[in-house]
Scaffold this active site. Structure first.
Site, PDB file in Angstrom:
ATOM      1  N   LYS A 185       0.851  -1.193   0.000  1.00  0.00           N
ATOM      2  CA  LYS A 185       0.000   0.000   0.000  1.00  0.00           C
ATOM      3  C   LYS A 185       0.887   1.243   0.000  1.00  0.00           C
ATOM      4  O   LYS A 185       1.507   1.567   1.008  1.00  0.00           O
ATOM      5  CB  LYS A 185      -0.883   0.018   1.255  1.00  0.00           C
ATOM      6  CG  LYS A 185      -1.977   1.054   1.176  1.00  0.00           C
ATOM      7  CD  LYS A 185      -2.467   1.536   2.519  1.00  0.00           C
ATOM      8  CE  LYS A 185      -1.516   2.463   3.177  1.00  0.00           C
ATOM      9  NZ  LYS A 185      -1.288   3.746   2.474  1.00  0.00           N
ATOM     10  N   GLY A 239       7.830   4.693   7.322  1.00  0.00           N
ATOM     11  CA  GLY A 239       7.028   5.895   7.549  1.00  0.00           C
ATOM     12  C   GLY A 239       7.395   6.518   8.882  1.00  0.00           C
ATOM     13  O   GLY A 239       8.494   6.295   9.402  1.00  0.00           O
ATOM     14  N   GLU A 261      10.977   0.866   9.410  1.00  0.00           N
ATOM     15  CA  GLU A 261      11.924   1.893   8.945  1.00  0.00           C
ATOM     16  C   GLU A 261      11.265   3.228   9.242  1.00  0.00           C
ATOM     17  O   GLU A 261      10.399   3.672   8.489  1.00  0.00           O
ATOM     18  CB  GLU A 261      12.177   1.740   7.441  1.00  0.00           C
ATOM     19  CG  GLU A 261      12.781   0.408   7.027  1.00  0.00           C
ATOM     20  CD  GLU A 261      14.265   0.300   7.357  1.00  0.00           C
ATOM     21  OE1 GLU A 261      14.880   1.323   7.716  1.00  0.00           O
ATOM     22  OE2 GLU A 261      14.798  -0.806   7.266  1.00  0.00           O
ATOM     23  N   CYS A 295      14.248  10.614   5.419  1.00  0.00           N
ATOM     24  CA  CYS A 295      14.495  10.163   6.796  1.00  0.00           C
ATOM     25  C   CYS A 295      15.964  10.339   7.142  1.00  0.00           C
ATOM     26  O   CYS A 295      16.321  10.497   8.298  1.00  0.00           O
ATOM     27  CB  CYS A 295      14.086   8.708   6.941  1.00  0.00           C
ATOM     28  SG  CYS A 295      14.854   7.674   5.689  1.00  0.00           S
ATOM     29  N   GLU A 392      11.757  15.965  13.702  1.00  0.00           N
ATOM     30  CA  GLU A 392      12.161  15.802  12.309  1.00  0.00           C
ATOM     31  C   GLU A 392      11.606  16.987  11.505  1.00  0.00           C
ATOM     32  O   GLU A 392      10.391  17.210  11.495  1.00  0.00           O
ATOM     33  CB  GLU A 392      11.563  14.475  11.817  1.00  0.00           C
ATOM     34  CG  GLU A 392      12.123  13.981  10.534  1.00  0.00           C
ATOM     35  CD  GLU A 392      11.576  12.582  10.183  1.00  0.00           C
ATOM     36  OE1 GLU A 392      10.451  12.230  10.607  1.00  0.00           O
ATOM     37  OE2 GLU A 392      12.287  11.854   9.472  1.00  0.00           O
TER      38      GLU A 392
HETATM   39  P1  NAP Z   1       3.342   8.293   7.595  1.00  0.00           P
HETATM   40  O1  NAP Z   1       2.331   9.345   7.814  1.00  0.00           O
HETATM   41  O2  NAP Z   1       3.734   7.461   8.758  1.00  0.00           O
HETATM   42  O3  NAP Z   1       2.791   7.389   6.407  1.00  0.00           O
HETATM   43  C1  NAP Z   1       3.524   6.316   5.901  1.00  0.00           C
HETATM   44  C2  NAP Z   1       2.580   5.305   5.293  1.00  0.00           C
HETATM   45  O4  NAP Z   1       1.737   4.791   6.322  1.00  0.00           O
HETATM   46  C3  NAP Z   1       1.653   5.866   4.231  1.00  0.00           C
HETATM   47  O5  NAP Z   1       1.424   4.868   3.258  1.00  0.00           O
HETATM   48  C4  NAP Z   1       0.385   6.136   5.027  1.00  0.00           C
HETATM   49  O6  NAP Z   1      -0.745   6.138   4.199  1.00  0.00           O
HETATM   50  C5  NAP Z   1       0.379   4.955   5.952  1.00  0.00           C
HETATM   51  N1  NAP Z   1      -0.388   5.123   7.185  1.00  0.00           N
HETATM   52  C6  NAP Z   1      -0.593   6.246   7.900  1.00  0.00           C
HETATM   53  N2  NAP Z   1      -1.337   5.961   8.999  1.00  0.00           N
HETATM   54  C7  NAP Z   1      -1.607   4.629   8.950  1.00  0.00           C
HETATM   55  C8  NAP Z   1      -2.336   3.734   9.794  1.00  0.00           C
HETATM   56  N3  NAP Z   1      -2.938   4.153  10.909  1.00  0.00           N
HETATM   57  N4  NAP Z   1      -2.414   2.430   9.422  1.00  0.00           N
HETATM   58  C9  NAP Z   1      -1.812   1.993   8.313  1.00  0.00           C
HETATM   59  N5  NAP Z   1      -1.106   2.785   7.470  1.00  0.00           N
HETATM   60  C10 NAP Z   1      -1.007   4.095   7.803  1.00  0.00           C
HETATM   61  O7  NAP Z   1       4.693   8.891   7.019  1.00  0.00           O
HETATM   62  P2  NAP Z   1       4.896   9.838   5.773  1.00  0.00           P
HETATM   63  O8  NAP Z   1       4.568  11.219   6.182  1.00  0.00           O
HETATM   64  O9  NAP Z   1       4.255   9.273   4.564  1.00  0.00           O
HETATM   65  O10 NAP Z   1       6.464   9.673   5.548  1.00  0.00           O
HETATM   66  C11 NAP Z   1       7.400  10.417   6.200  1.00  0.00           C
HETATM   67  C12 NAP Z   1       8.006   9.639   7.356  1.00  0.00           C
HETATM   68  O11 NAP Z   1       8.597   8.446   6.863  1.00  0.00           O
HETATM   69  C13 NAP Z   1       9.124  10.402   8.013  1.00  0.00           C
HETATM   70  O12 NAP Z   1       9.026  10.272   9.408  1.00  0.00           O
HETATM   71  C14 NAP Z   1      10.369   9.706   7.488  1.00  0.00           C
HETATM   72  O13 NAP Z   1      11.498   9.829   8.312  1.00  0.00           O
HETATM   73  C15 NAP Z   1       9.905   8.303   7.392  1.00  0.00           C
HETATM   74  N6  NAP Z   1      10.749   7.534   6.477  1.00  0.00           N
HETATM   75  C16 NAP Z   1      11.592   6.603   7.007  1.00  0.00           C
HETATM   76  C17 NAP Z   1      12.445   5.890   6.166  1.00  0.00           C
HETATM   77  C18 NAP Z   1      13.398   4.869   6.722  1.00  0.00           C
HETATM   78  O14 NAP Z   1      13.894   4.056   5.934  1.00  0.00           O
HETATM   79  N7  NAP Z   1      13.690   4.854   8.010  1.00  0.00           N
HETATM   80  C19 NAP Z   1      12.420   6.128   4.794  1.00  0.00           C
HETATM   81  C20 NAP Z   1      11.543   7.086   4.282  1.00  0.00           C
HETATM   82  C21 NAP Z   1      10.707   7.776   5.148  1.00  0.00           C
HETATM   83  P3  NAP Z   1      -1.491   7.505   3.834  1.00  0.00           P
HETATM   84  O15 NAP Z   1      -0.445   8.563   3.775  1.00  0.00           O
HETATM   85  O16 NAP Z   1      -2.103   7.232   2.529  1.00  0.00           O
HETATM   86  O17 NAP Z   1      -2.464   7.720   4.919  1.00  0.00           O
END
Ligand code: NAP
Length: 488
Positions: A185, A239, A261, A295, A392
């Site tokens: 997803k 995420g 991650e 990230c 962040e």
């Molecule tokens: P996010 O809000 O946590 O969303 C990530 C994914 O999770 C999206 O597909 C989102 O879908 C989904 N999601 C959100 N709430 C959910 C729930 N309750 N149940 C299931 N899925 C859910 O993060 P983001 O804003 O997209 O990404 C930025 C974050 O990712 C930053 O904190 C960054 O550091 C981190 N990141 C980490 C890495 C690593 O390798 N450590 C790499 C890249 C990014 P929807 O958005 O469609 O709701």
């Protein structure tokens, strides 16, 4: 073809339906969700908006072919990945344009991501045939100890919007190589790159049901039935830390294998013996790659007193010279942020820091007009209580803080709940290893501003999560170890 026609053509060529059991189809309720261009705020296209019933159907499809896929010859699993790598490489220009349109990053960076993403498919195509066990004589000399590695089983993968293709291939590559089926997803802001990738894997000969893609505006609602289903064996998530915590909680009931991650707060440390110009070059990459929405982005710069002014001035000159604009435009190196919320958060963190005494050397303003632009910003004199040292930023803002000795630099670097990556600039080899050993992070960039590499284990410690993606470690996340005790 005019630029507008070319943009329209790549968007229209991308699939916009769910991919379930090898079929492209509409969501069961018929609903769709809009994908927006963050540089204009205008809708690009509508994609299927999956329901919880679609989610269960996707898991049904993955479960149905799990045994067959696990038994599929590893060489053929690898060759499917290899063909997909080659197709991604051939179509890199179109895939990059699609990515820039939905995510905003400059075309050159999208192209670099397509290359990076494809590299995971190539790396794991090579790993598929190296899944091995061991054979040992038991210490008492009587029995034999045999271990084998087998696919974990059906996986659920959730990816973020910031690297729409690479965060997918880092999971899809090893899952396919290991013999696991999956449902994936993508984030609702950037579904198109993942759908295009699924089409490439389909064309490369991936059997129906091995990979299923759900796009949805209600991630929580479609994820719950999958995570709570006893047939699921693994959850892999990239995420934010907040969502990661929720998902680990949900996965506890099924005692799922999990890989997390999560978010980062990378310190970038410049020691007094560093090559300052090299440190500034590295800082631009560590801070500005992906518009700061990575990230791994350097979140705070800890610079030794004797070189702090020189480093800060040179960094401000570099960031101030970067061209902000739509990622498709010539020479643009800084695209828009993903949405209004993200830009609002960046602006709030800057205003918190300046309210506590930080000075803006360059930038510090939102862009005028349409799109979610924010100027590259350097802040000096940031006080220890500023929120952006702890949170962040996820935007093009570089706060600089001076330090006086090595212990203070390490203490400041480790003063965070996160532990993904740190950057260290020094020309003293003993200092380099002293510092690297004491940093509480999963990765370190030593005299370089980027660590990402498909051949290396990417991942964090502390609130940055657990598990590793890439390298030989990456496939281990999708394999279980079975031990056989044999009497002779
Ligand atoms: P996010 O809000 O946590 O969303 C990530 C994914 O999770 C999206 O597909 C989102 O879908 C989904 N999601 C959100 N709430 C959910 C729930 N309750 N149940 C299931 N899925 C859910 O993060 P983001 O804003 O997209 O990404 C930025 C974050 O990712 C930053 O904190 C960054 O550091 C981190 N990141 C980490 C890495 C690593 O390798 N450590 C790499 C890249 C990014 P929807 O958005 O469609 O709701």
């Amino acid at each position: 073809m005019s630029t507008i026609d070319k943009e329209r053509a790549v968007v229209e060529a991308a699939p916009n339906e769910l991919f379930v059991g090898g079929e492209w189809r509409a969501a069961s309720g018929g609903a769709t969700l809009a994908v927006e261009d963050p540089s204009t705020g205008e809708p690009l296209v509508e994609v299927a908006d999956a329901t919880p019933e679609d989610a269960t159907a996707a898991l049904d499809a993955a479960v149905a072919v799990q045994d067959e896929w696990a038994a599929h010859p590893p060489r053929e699993r690898g060759e499917i990945l290899r063909r997909a790598f080659e197709t991604m490489t051939e179509r890199a220009d179109d895939l990059a344009l699609l990515m820039t349109l939905e995510m905003g990053k400059p075309l050159a960076e999208s192209k670099a991501e397509v290359t990076y993403a494809a590299e995971f498919l190539r790396w794991f195509s090579e790993e598929a045939v190296r899944i091995e066990g061991r054979y040992a004589t038991a210490p008492n000399g009587v029995g034999r100890l045999i271990t084998m590695r087998q696919p974990v089983g059906p996986c659920y993968a959730i990816t973020p919007w910031n690297f729409p293709a690479a965060m997918g291939t880092r999971k899809i590559g090893p899952a396919i190589a290991a013999g696991c089926t999956m449902v994936i997803k993508p984030a609702q802001q950037t579904p198109l790159s993942m759908l295009a990738l699924a089409r490439i894997l389909e064309e490369s000969g991936l059997p129906a049901g091995v990979l299923n893609v759900l796009t949805s505006s209600s991630s929580s609602e479609v994820s719950k039935p999958i995570i709570s289903d006893p047939r699921l064996r693994k959850l892999t998530f990239t995420g934010s830390t907040a969502v990661g915590r929720t998902l680990v909680g949900q996965s506890a009931e099924g005692l799922l294998r999990t890989s997390m991650e999560l978010g980062g707060n990378a310190p970038f440390i410049v020691f007094p013996d560093a090559d300052v110009d090299a440190a500034v070059e590295g800082a631009v990459i560590a801070k500005m790659r992906n518009i700061g929405e990575a990230c791994t982005a350097a979140n705070r710069f800890h610079v030794a007193d004797p070189v702090a002014d020189e480093f800060t001035e040179k960094l401000a000159a570099k960031l101030g010279a970067m061209k902000v604009g739509r990622g498709t435009e010539e020479d643009v190196t800084v695209g828009p942020l993903i949405d209004a919320d993200q830009r609002g958060k960046v602006a709030e963190l800057v205003s918190d820091a300046t309210g506590r005494g930080a000075q803006v050397l360059v930038g510090g303003r939102e862009g005028d007009g349409a799109g979610y632009f924010y100027e590259p910003t350097v802040l000096s004199g940031v006080t220890g209580d500023a929120r952006l040292l702890k949170e962040e930023i996820f935007g093009p803002v570089a706060p600089v803080v001076a330090f006086d000795d090595e212990d203070a630099a390490i203490a400041a670097a480790n003063d965070t709940e996160f532990g993904l990556v740190a950057y260290v600039y020094t020309r003293d080899i003993k200092r380099a290893f002293r510092v690297v050993e004491r940093l509480q992070t999963g990765m370190v960039g030593l005299n370089q501003g980027m660590v990402s590499n498909a051949a290396a284990p990417f991942g964090g410690v502390k609130a940055s999560g657990f598990g590793r993606e890439g390298g030989p470690e990456g496939i281990a996340e999708y394999l279980e170890i079975k031990y056989v005790a044999m009497a002779l």
